[in-house]
Design a protein around this motif. Structure first.
Motif, PDB file in Angstrom:
ATOM      1  N   THR A 379      20.606  46.908 -95.245  1.00  0.00           N
ATOM      2  CA  THR A 379      19.507  47.728 -95.764  1.00  0.00           C
ATOM      3  C   THR A 379      18.321  47.610 -94.815  1.00  0.00           C
ATOM      4  OG1 THR A 379      18.512  45.931 -97.039  1.00  0.00           O
ATOM      5  CG2 THR A 379      20.272  47.216 -98.118  1.00  0.00           C
ATOM      6  N   GLU A 380      17.316  48.430 -95.054  1.00  0.00           N
ATOM      7  CA  GLU A 380      16.119  48.398 -94.197  1.00  0.00           C
ATOM      8  C   GLU A 380      15.433  47.042 -94.286  1.00  0.00           C
ATOM      9  OE1 GLU A 380      11.896  50.803 -93.717  1.00  0.00           O
ATOM     10  OE2 GLU A 380      13.596  51.786 -94.694  1.00  0.00           O
ATOM     11  N   GLU A 382      16.849  44.181 -95.111  1.00  0.00           N
ATOM     12  CA  GLU A 382      17.710  43.179 -94.485  1.00  0.00           C
ATOM     13  C   GLU A 382      17.629  43.264 -92.957  1.00  0.00           C
ATOM     14  OE1 GLU A 382      21.215  42.828 -97.920  1.00  0.00           O
ATOM     15  OE2 GLU A 382      21.362  44.331 -96.315  1.00  0.00           O
TER      16      GLU A 382
END
Length: 493
Positions: A379-380, A382
């Motif tokens: 994800t962004e 992460e």
């Protein structure tokens, strides 16, 4: 207490030196060489007593001036500068003591006694020739010389407890070791040279003067022959003394210089064994130095091995966290060194580049396992965490002591994900503003990442990875280093 004991020791030394020089040598010189009446002898003793009062007064004033910087060090409010001045003054005290004996001591005695003797001779109260005053000056100088040498040697021994106390105070208050500074106030060459000259020439000069005074009173007719003979002997003895002082000084100076140069090499990290062929105590000193050098080299080698293990252990730690990237740091190090060799880096620079590569992903230790080991797409948020690993790695290295061992590795660790076009991280640097190690590691890291297998994909073949690097020259990677790497890999193929 130490300062008081020091003053008492100096007083005892002064009385002892005065007793030897004035009472033993001076009295023997006067009583055994001068043929004078009891009346003249009594008058000379009175003159001598008055002159001694003048001498002690002059010398006491100078002594207090010499002692003042040392006295200030034993004040409760002594600052660092005061302690340093006291330490230096204490070291120079033997030289000052010799100067004090040869100037205020000698002049304070010689001038009053000469003036009084001239006055009494003029008033016909003293029945000795005027020439005796000249002899008295020469004799007084020789006696002052022996007194000065005795005081110098005794004071050299007396200052040691005082130096230790001042050093202790400085360490306690300011954590500074004064003994580490280089103090050469009187070279060993001068000490040996003048000591041997004194031992060789002083007795013959004193004997020649005493003999002359004795002969001029008893056998004046042979004075001319005596002077020819005496001067010849004095010249021969002086020449021998100078020659032997030169030889002995050189025998001591050569091994001392060897040891000094060896110590300087140790300070600069260039440790070499000393070659010395001596049959005296210097043989033990040279052997001791060589044993010390050998021990330092062994410890330096051990430290280097430990440091090398440090880099390998860190790389292995990362591999243990993420088995799918096992060997990644070692391979990146190999690729980076190949680029470094191609651009002509020195051996020392190549070593730093290799270490930087081994540690370039050390910041991933600070990334959570669920992010670092995730199989699917990040994800962004992460991916933001992953992008922090170069800064985390730089911060880790910055906390390691000694800092000078790690500071050269930080640029490669921190900037290996910067892009040549400025779209990389963590700081968005571009072009030549990205440190050299960062640009080299960016190429090596990207190639190994593309050609390595991952849980979610198989690594691409070398040609495809090189094609991607070719297309990314000038945008993602430094065009020069990217092309060099492509050429290197093509040569291997």
């Amino acid at each position: 207490m130490i300062f008081k004991l020091f003053q008492q020791t100096l007083l005892r030394n002064y009385l002892f030196g005065s007793f030897v020089a004035v009472v033993i040598v001076g009295t023997t010189f006067i009583t055994q060489t001068l043929h004078i009446t009891q009346h003249d002898l009594d008058l000379l003793l009175i003159i001598l007593f008055i002159s001694l009062v003048t001498m002690v007064s002059c010398e006491w004033i100078v002594f207090q001036v010499h002692l003042q910087p040392i006295r200030q060090a034993f004040n409760d409010h002594a600052n660092l500068n005061t302690l340093k001045n006291a330490y230096l003054r204490t070291l120079s005290f033997p030289i000052l003591t010799f100067g004090r004996i040869m100037l205020p001591h000698f002049i304070g005695l010689a001038i009053p006694s000469s003036l009084l003797a001239l006055l009494f001779i003029y008033l016909e109260k003293l029945s000795i020739p005027y020439s005796y005053i000249g002899f008295a000056w020469v004799g007084a100088f020789l006696i002052a010389l022996i007194h000065g040498v005795i005081e110098f040697l005794l004071t050299t021994r007396a200052i040691k407890p005082l130096l230790e106390e001042i050093k202790k105070q400085t360490m306690t208050k300011y954590n500074i070791d004064l003994s580490l500074e280089d103090y050469v106030l009187l070279s060993i060459r001068k000490k040996f040279f003048f000591s041997i000259l004194f031992i060789g020439i002083f007795p013959i000069l004193l004997f020649s003067l005493a003999t002359y005074i004795y002969l001029v009173q008893s056998y004046p007719e042979i004075i001319n022959d005596y002077w020819q003979w005496s001067l010849t002997i004095i010249l021969i003895v002086s020449a021998i003394a100078i020659y032997f002082s030169h030889l002995l000084t050189r025998e001591v100076e050569v091994p001392m210089k060897q040891l000094q140069q060896g110590m300087q090499h140790v300070q600069t990290g260039k440790i070499e064994y000393l070659q010395g062929y001596y049959s005296d105590e210097f043989s033990s000193l040279i052997a001791g130095f060589n044993h010390m050098a050998s021990s330092i080299q062994e410890k330096a080698k051990l430290n280097e091995e430990l440091l090398e293990s440090f880099y390998t252990v860190f790389a292995a730690t990362l591999d243990a966290r993420d088995p799918y990237t096992a060997g990644h740091s070692i391979r990146v190090a190999e690729f980076a060194v190949e680029i470094g060799e191609e651009i002509g880096l020195t051996i020392q620079e190549l070593d730093l580049l290799r270490k930087s590569a081994l540690l370039h992903d050390i910041g991933k230790i600070g990334v959570r396992d669920d992010v670092l080991l995730k199989d699917g797409k990040l994800t962004e948020e992460e991916f933001y965490q992953i992008k922090q690993h170069p800064s985390i790695g730089a911060d880790i290295l910055n906390r390691i002591n000694p800092k000078n061992a790690m500071i050269s590795l930080i640029p490669g660790v921190k900037y290996h994900h910067e892009r040549y076009d400025g779209k990389g991280y963590p700081e968005g640097l571009s072009g030549e503003s990205i440190p050299t190690f960062g640009r080299i590691l960016a190429v090596a890291d990207a190639y190994d990442a593309m050609t390595s297998d991952r849980p979610y994909r198989k690594g691409m073949d070398s040609n495809m990875a090189l094609t991607i690097i070719e297309k990314g020259k000038g945008t993602q990677w430094d065009p020069h280093y990217a092309q060099l790497f492509i050429d290197i890999m093509n040569r291997k193929e």
